[in-house]
Design an enzyme around this catalytic site. Structure first.
Site, PDB file in Angstrom:
ATOM      1  N   ASP A 198      43.133  29.889 -34.556  1.00  0.00           N
ATOM      2  CA  ASP A 198      42.614  28.581 -34.165  1.00  0.00           C
ATOM      3  C   ASP A 198      43.473  27.446 -34.728  1.00  0.00           C
ATOM      4  O   ASP A 198      44.006  27.525 -35.829  1.00  0.00           O
ATOM      5  CB  ASP A 198      41.177  28.440 -34.695  1.00  0.00           C
ATOM      6  CG  ASP A 198      40.526  27.136 -34.287  1.00  0.00           C
ATOM      7  OD1 ASP A 198      40.367  26.915 -33.081  1.00  0.00           O
ATOM      8  OD2 ASP A 198      40.197  26.334 -35.186  1.00  0.00           O
ATOM      9  N   GLU A 223      46.351  29.394 -30.527  1.00  0.00           N
ATOM     10  CA  GLU A 223      45.821  28.229 -29.824  1.00  0.00           C
ATOM     11  C   GLU A 223      46.682  27.043 -30.280  1.00  0.00           C
ATOM     12  O   GLU A 223      46.467  26.474 -31.345  1.00  0.00           O
ATOM     13  CB  GLU A 223      44.351  27.988 -30.168  1.00  0.00           C
ATOM     14  CG  GLU A 223      43.731  26.889 -29.316  1.00  0.00           C
ATOM     15  CD  GLU A 223      42.943  25.859 -30.099  1.00  0.00           C
ATOM     16  OE1 GLU A 223      42.470  24.894 -29.481  1.00  0.00           O
ATOM     17  OE2 GLU A 223      42.815  25.986 -31.323  1.00  0.00           O
TER      18      GLU A 223
END
Length: 631
Positions: A315, A368
């Site tokens: 993330d 990401e």
């Protein structure tokens, strides 16, 4: 009360590795471990707190009393406090009470390496003797093939708390219930992988799991660690891989968490400009500190080792890469070269990816990452960050922007649709329609589609068909696969009642068949990350808003023709690369998907008439807001 007995799981080599940032199995050493010492059963504890002047184990076994069980500091300046406490057993709750030599600060902390935590809002750690029973030998033996970059990668993104609720009991499903219901559903829908939004323990429900306090513990909200393990096991036995959202980018300031752990900035960077995230009101790891680096890499490997996880979606990589991320001028300090890159975070990510692929070469890491930072998914040996894949955020933004436009205006914006192919092979891209795209007033994916109800659903079918035939892997947030009307609500449940209605059943049917098409047609996945796997037929027909292209495998190819307007196109000529006979493989306008079922050619043999720079061509009937695939 029995006092702490001197005992250690650390060797001198362990300490050297820890200090140098090269120990990647710290979960085998730190934390609480049920064991026997000199014939006496109890629990060994170890915690890193170099600025402590005393560390007490407080718990339900000593009435949470300080100084009853004082750990002993190691003599090697490692900052590790440890010891064995007889009688403490599996299931006991505990914390570390740390008296700091820095300003006499006193903290009560959960164990950073705890295998289980109390159910929030309670915050203690639990002594836990994790004993999994795996039955996924067949999957583990073959998963290198299932997780390879030339294999289909169709991912179902799931937030466990809100996927489905037991409404009469006002609760989410347990790990055991999910192992039955979620796994069966994902298998029916033909997804190859499930990605769980963070399941590591977190205190605050509205964070969706992205503010973690228990990095080594599956959240107690849904059951015990073995029950989460059984969920992974069930996925594997159904032929489904498991990806975990992993958050090494930031952590919350909760009093029992990692922040100010021993009265000092132990895990977070001490400079607030590099150690605090203004958007998320959270702390940022100190990637340049060797012991912190070992903690994070050990955590990445922990889930791959202890829970047989097949991949980590990392993330907020962009926030780690840049010192000026979400900061104004004067709020950040350049690196030693005068640049904005966070050199320590970059070095950490490279080392983390190397450790993952050396130890678990049959898994994947997925970044990401929303910027144009180069070579995110290229090997570190070539100067890349070493991720296996990267989310294609630009594709997501441009494509959704295009599809939101009424079809009459699309001819002026076709470049939004085709632009992705100018950079599609600079990285190993996964195409995401993720949770971030169905919250905060953005509407659901269906809700963004223009037109009347029929056109909304036709546009959604068109979008998904284009997505699954575009180069790269695919990811869909839960609910999108049946056309959820409303935005995602983390407190509620998906609107499963919608699947009783034909338009939504049509969306489910098309996702099933697109997943089958993607898996069965090698041309759609064998070279999905290579420019050898794609060729335009035509992207110039702005006036009719039609695009056509070829997807290629090692020994096969398929033709894709997309009509982006509700106007059917009769006698539409398409250039064809060979004179072979082509059969219809997929039609997004079919009746079972809720389409108009307009008659199209089931097969054809091209004419020897040059078109679109190809030696052969054919005239086809293009359905409204439809995609045809021939092969």
């Amino acid at each position: 009360m029995t006092k702490v007995i001197t005992h250690s799981r650390f060797t001198d080599f362990d300490i050297d590795l820890f200090k140098s940032g090269k120990h990647y199995r710290l979960y085998e050493k730190f934390g609480s471990h049920v064991t026997t010492v000199d014939g006496v059963e109890g629990t060994y504890f170890a915690v890193w707190a170099p600025s402590a002047k005393s560390v007490s184990i407080i718990g339900d076994f000593n009435f949470w009393t300080e100084d009853e069980h004082l750990l002993q500091v190691r003599w090697d300046s490692s900052g590790i406090w440890e010891g064995f406490i007889p009688g403490v057993k599996h299931g006991n709750a505990y914390k570390y009470k740390i008296r700091s030599s820095h300003n006499d600060t006193i903290t009560e902390k959960a164990d950073p390496y705890a295998r289980r935590c109390e159910h929030p809002p309670r915050t203690a750690s639990i002594v836990y003797d994790y004993k999994p029973k795996w039955s996924d030998k067949k999957w583990m033996k073959s998963r290198a093939k299932n997780n390879a970059l030339d294999a289909p990668y169709s991912v179902y993104e799931v937030h466990l708390s809100s996927w489905k609720k037991k409404v009469d009991e006002n609760r989410s499903l347990s790990y055991n219930e999910l192992a039955l219901e979620l796994v069966a559903y994902a298998k029916e829908m033909q997804f190859t992988h499930i990605e769980f939004m963070p399941i590591m323990e977190y205190p605050y429900d509205p964070s969706w799991g992205y503010q973690i306090t228990g990095y080594f513990a599956p959240t107690a909200r849904f059951g015990y660690p073995e029950e989460f393990q059984e969920l992974v096991d069930a996925c594997h036995n159904a032929g489904i891989g498991v990806i975990l959202d992993w958050v090494p980018s930031h952590f919350p300031e909760d009093a029992h968490g990692l922040g100010n752990f021993d009265g000092t900035h132990l895990y977070e960077h001490p400079d607030r400009r590099r150690g605090y995230h203004p958007d998320w009101k959270s702390l940022i790891f100190n990637y340049g500190r060797n012991e912190v680096k070992s903690f994070l890499i050990s955590n990445a490997l922990f889930w791959l080792d202890q829970y047989h996880v097949d991949g980590l979606r990392v993330d907020a990589v962009a926030s780690m890469l840049f010192l000026d991320y979400s900061r104004e001028d004067g709020e950040w300090e350049p690196n030693i070269n005068g640049g904005r890159e966070n050199l320590e975070a970059i070095a950490f990510m490279k080392e983390m990816n190397e450790a993952v692929y050396i130890n678990y070469p049959d898994t994947q890491t997925i970044a990401e990452e929303s910027t144009s930072f180069p070579m995110v998914s290229k090997p570190t040996s070539l100067g890349g960050l070493g991720f296996g894949m990267k989310w294609m955020m630009g594709w997501m933004h441009d494509t959704l922007q295009y599809f939101q436009k009424e079809s009459i205006f699309r001819k002026h914006h076709q470049n939004d649709l085709t632009f992705s192919m100018t950079y599609a092979f600079t990285e190993n891209f996964m195409l995401p329609l993720s949770h971030d795209e169905v919250v905060y007033g953005k509407s659901s994916i269906l809700g963004r589609m223009p037109g009347d109800e029929w056109q909304k659903f036709a546009n959604l079918r068109l979008l998904y068909s284009y997505m699954f035939t575009h180069p790269g892997g695919n990811l869909l947030m839960m609910g999108s696969e049946f056309g959820q009307h409303d935005e995602w609500d983390f407190q509620g449940s998906l609107d499963w009642h919608l699947t009783e209605f034909k338009p939504h059943q049509g969306i489910q049917n098309i996702i099933k068949d697109l997943n089958k098409l993607y898996k069965n047609q090698k041309a759609l996945h064998e070279k999905q990350f290579s420019n050898e796997g794609f060729e335009w037929i035509s992207y110039e027909d702005y006036e009719n808003s039609v695009i056509s292209y070829i997807r290629k495998g090692k020994d096969s190819h398929v033709l894709i023709i997309c009509n982006m307007t509700p106007v059917p196109r009769d006698n539409y000529r398409i250039g064809i690369p060979t004179d072979a006979t082509y059969k219809l493989l997929f039609n997004s306008d079919a009746m079972k998907y809720g389409g108009s079922d307009r008659t199209v050619k089931k097969s054809f043999s091209p004419q020897s008439k040059a078109w679109h720079g190809k030696e052969y061509s054919v005239e086809l009937r293009l359905p409204p807001l439809g995609v045809l695939v021939y092969g």
